[in-house]
Write an enzyme that holds these catalytic residues in place. Structure first.
Site, short mmCIF file in Angstrom:
data_model
loop_
_atom_site.label_atom_id
_atom_site.label_comp_id
_atom_site.label_asym_id
_atom_site.label_seq_id
_atom_site.Cartn_x
_atom_site.Cartn_y
_atom_site.Cartn_z
N ASP A 45 0.82 -1.21 0.00
CA ASP A 45 0.00 0.00 0.00
C ASP A 45 0.85 1.26 0.00
O ASP A 45 0.47 2.28 -0.58
CB ASP A 45 -0.93 0.01 1.21
CG ASP A 45 -2.12 -0.93 1.04
OD1 ASP A 45 -2.33 -1.41 -0.09
OD2 ASP A 45 -2.83 -1.17 2.03
N GLY A 46 2.03 1.21 0.64
CA GLY A 46 2.91 2.37 0.63
C GLY A 46 3.39 2.70 -0.76
O GLY A 46 3.50 3.88 -1.13
N THR A 161 -9.12 2.66 7.46
CA THR A 161 -8.53 1.43 7.99
C THR A 161 -7.04 1.59 8.29
O THR A 161 -6.40 0.63 8.72
CB THR A 161 -8.71 0.27 6.99
OG1 THR A 161 -8.13 0.64 5.74
CG2 THR A 161 -10.18 -0.05 6.79
N ASN A 164 -6.12 6.22 10.97
CA ASN A 164 -7.39 6.55 11.62
C ASN A 164 -7.86 5.44 12.56
O ASN A 164 -8.28 5.70 13.69
CB ASN A 164 -8.45 6.82 10.55
CG ASN A 164 -9.86 6.85 11.11
OD1 ASN A 164 -10.30 7.82 11.70
ND2 ASN A 164 -10.60 5.75 10.90
N LYS A 165 -7.79 4.20 12.11
CA LYS A 165 -8.23 3.08 12.93
C LYS A 165 -7.36 2.92 14.17
O LYS A 165 -7.86 2.62 15.26
CB LYS A 165 -8.24 1.79 12.12
CG LYS A 165 -8.73 0.56 12.89
CD LYS A 165 -8.73 -0.67 12.01
CE LYS A 165 -9.20 -1.89 12.80
NZ LYS A 165 -8.28 -2.21 13.92
N SER A 166 -6.07 3.17 14.03
CA SER A 166 -5.16 2.99 15.16
C SER A 166 -5.36 4.02 16.26
O SER A 166 -4.95 3.81 17.40
CB SER A 166 -3.70 3.02 14.68
OG SER A 166 -3.32 4.32 14.30
N ALA A 185 -5.25 11.32 21.21
CA ALA A 185 -4.94 11.54 22.63
C ALA A 185 -5.41 12.91 23.10
O ALA A 185 -4.62 13.73 23.57
CB ALA A 185 -3.44 11.37 22.87
#
Length: 267
Positions: A45-46, A161, A164-166, A185
């Protein structure tokens, strides 16, 4: 139809790229990196993100397709052992495609110089170099909240995914033409309050972020940094452009999510 091969520098990817080039030449498919109709990425993907930014001035003319040489990715449908099948599909191409939303980023600078614009396939983040980021967040020009925390992540549906998901964002089906803002955070106590949950913004609305301190901010567009001049404001909205993928085979979005994060062997 002309094809560009965009590979990372890994040994396995270079071997696949060489085999792909030889196979396409044998099949009579022209190779053209300057004016392609289809860009085939070899890597992960990168690599596809890099190809997207390389060709983002040709999005109305080009389609992408990815071969992954490592872990399964969201943007790479073909495995390294399926090169001949992909060559056959490219040779029989009839323009079939599927498109996904992109994110427009407009950056206003504190010194009054001309704003910059960028496109993101996955996400954009704004953080401080060190310490707490303080910023006012506007939705459709109305003040929504005063944010304090590590930063903010604004993502596309396909990018939902990724980072954002992390940071606790929701996974959003790319059929939704929307952007998402997730807090990184955030500080929430009796003095400082934010919503503390992801926001989904429709295509006819926009997000504007105004840092309290214009200096020492780190603004990212996918994996690329945007110039580090003092920032007055950043505006995010769904882009007019979309990214198109050559759809030779269909993998359901939720199947991609399941295979990447859950795995059938754990079912």
């Amino acid at each position: 139809m002309k094809v560009s091969i965009f590979s990372n520098n890994g040994l396995s990817s270079q071997k696949v790229a060489t085999a792909l080039q030889k196979g396409l030449t044998a099949a009579g498919v022209p190779i053209d990196s300057l004016d392609p109709d289809v860009v085939v990425t070899v890597g992960g993907d990168g690599t596809l993100l890099s190809a997207f930014h390389h060709y983002n001035d040709r999005l109305d003319k080009v389609r992408f397709v990815g071969i992954h040489t490592g872990h399964l990715g969201f943007y790479t449908d073909w495995r390294d052992y399926e090169v001949q099948e992909l060559i056959d599909s490219l040779a029989q191409d009839n323009g079939q495609s599927v498109s996904y939303p992109l994110l427009t980023i407009q950056v206003e600078y504190a010194d009054g110089t001309h704003p910059d614009q960028a496109l993101a396939l996955n996400e954009s983040t704004i953080k401080k170099v060190s310490g707490t980021m303080v910023a006012d967040v506007y939705i459709k020009d109305e003040l929504f909240e005063s944010f304090r925390g590590d930063g903010l992540c604004i993502s596309t549906p396909t990018g939902s995914t990724a980072y954002n998901k992390s940071v606790g964002g929701a996974v959003l089906n790319p059929r939704f033409n929307a952007v998402q803002m997730a807090e990184i955070a955030s500080i929430n106590n009796l003095v400082f309050r934010t919503l503390g949950s992801p926001l989904i913004i429709p295509a006819d609305e926009w997000i504007r972020i105004e840092p309290a301190d214009p200096t020492d901010n780190v603004l990212m567009c996918d994996q690329l940094g945007i110039e580090g001049r003092p920032i007055k404001a950043i505006m995010y909205r769904i882009a007019r452009q979309r990214i198109a993928f050559a759809e030779y085979r269909h993998t359901h979005f939720w199947q991609r999510v399941e295979s990447s994060f859950i795995g059938r062997e754990n079912a």
